[in-house]
Scaffold this active site. Sequence first.
Site, PDB file in Angstrom:
ATOM      1  N   ARG A  78     -32.834  38.111 -14.153  1.00 17.04           N
ATOM      2  CA  ARG A  78     -33.825  39.169 -13.997  1.00 17.04           C
ATOM      3  C   ARG A  78     -34.573  39.519 -15.275  1.00 17.04           C
ATOM      4  NH1 ARG A  78     -30.336  39.247 -10.169  1.00 17.04           N
ATOM      5  NH2 ARG A  78     -28.977  38.647 -11.882  1.00 17.04           N
ATOM      6  N   THR A  79     -33.836  39.744 -16.358  1.00 15.64           N
ATOM      7  CA  THR A  79     -34.507  40.215 -17.578  1.00 15.64           C
ATOM      8  C   THR A  79     -35.460  39.151 -18.101  1.00 15.64           C
ATOM      9  OG1 THR A  79     -32.468  41.399 -18.037  1.00 15.64           O
ATOM     10  CG2 THR A  79     -34.096  41.342 -19.793  1.00 15.64           C
ATOM     11  N   LYS A 108     -27.332  23.630 -34.018  1.00 15.27           N
ATOM     12  CA  LYS A 108     -27.087  22.947 -35.301  1.00 15.27           C
ATOM     13  C   LYS A 108     -26.565  23.932 -36.345  1.00 15.27           C
ATOM     14  CE  LYS A 108     -31.179  20.189 -34.309  1.00 15.27           C
ATOM     15  NZ  LYS A 108     -32.605  20.065 -34.675  1.00 15.27           N
ATOM     16  N   ARG A 129     -31.900  38.481 -26.253  1.00 14.71           N
ATOM     17  CA  ARG A 129     -30.572  38.815 -25.701  1.00 14.71           C
ATOM     18  C   ARG A 129     -29.539  38.047 -26.512  1.00 14.71           C
ATOM     19  NH1 ARG A 129     -28.853  38.909 -19.457  1.00 14.71           N
ATOM     20  NH2 ARG A 129     -29.982  40.870 -19.668  1.00 14.71           N
ATOM     21  N   HIS A 157     -28.940  48.047 -23.370  1.00 12.26           N
ATOM     22  CA  HIS A 157     -29.913  47.247 -22.606  1.00 12.26           C
ATOM     23  C   HIS A 157     -31.055  48.218 -22.283  1.00 12.26           C
ATOM     24  CE1 HIS A 157     -31.667  44.289 -20.114  1.00 12.26           C
ATOM     25  NE2 HIS A 157     -30.646  43.954 -19.356  1.00 12.26           N
TER      26      HIS A 157
END
Length: 330
Positions: A78-79, A108, A129, A157
């Site tokens: 969703r986000t 890496k 995120r 959030h």
Amino acid sequence: MVKSLAPLFDLQNIARVLITGNGLAGQDILSVSQFDRETLSYIFGRAREMREMVKKIGGADLLKGYVLTCLFYEPSTRTSASFIAAMERLGGSVIPITQGVQFSSVSKGETLADTIRTLEQYSDVIVLRHPDIGSAQTAADYADIPIINAGDGTGEHPTQALLDLFTIREELGTVDGLKVAMVGDLRYGRTVHSLTKLLVQYDVSLRFVSPEILRMPMVIMNEIIDAGMDVRETHDVADVIENADVLYVTRVQKERFTDLAQYEEVKDQYEITPEIMEKAKDKMIVLHPLPRVGEIHYAVDHDPRAAYFRQVKNGMYIRMALLAGVLGKA
Ligand code: CP
């Protein structure tokens, strides 16, 4: 009802800039603590305009020429998708690093700081995120462009909380005077942390329903108590269902547990069923940040009070308003 408040958890204290009114341009969005009611009202007004615009013409060229990087170190549906949809509906472009940073140079060993300092060369705003609390603040410390926190571990959030609050406002017509019950993983759930911190600005009663080991962190309980709010904790949905105006259900987050035996003990503790819904008010709403893994029975989806997919759609309008705001297109 649970009586004592155990110190379960401490959130990192995030340095933050208070955003006032329409002063979003150039700002990072790291925590809900940045928003006062005037700013919330402004963002919600813009989100309503975005909704009308999408309904009428689908999109606009407001952010034409601007580039958003979506940098996701944790899974998202969703986000990530709503930020991408929001940017594209406003005419902008997206660099999507959302299918797993294992395909980027993070695999890496590149640090978050270097990744951010690289991606800002191509972008006008970065949505991040990350599994660590404080990671969005770290990114903001290095970046010269706005950073939007799309979830920092068990911390916050903020854009989810804005869309949650917007949904409550749109569904019930007001926020003040409501009884809001939150159910499930209140310890690790960043969505309930952010929503609770936003609701501290309103005249609401809070009811927290969780297993003992997943109670709301003490640091947030202290904010609520300091604000003089009416708050109670319990382990049982039956204690809150009859009086709740909003039932905010959350998933028990397997990925946050270090001891999987503990997760197994609590994972199926709550399920909202049609039988439970029979006891609720006619005008209450059920919200969930989603994904769900059994906390709400699929039969509840047919109940008009199940507002979680309307909540999903509101996420796009809120994120359109935020992107336009931080990019100075108020
Ligand atoms: N609500 C929410 O954050 O959902 P995603 O994890 O799918 O982005």
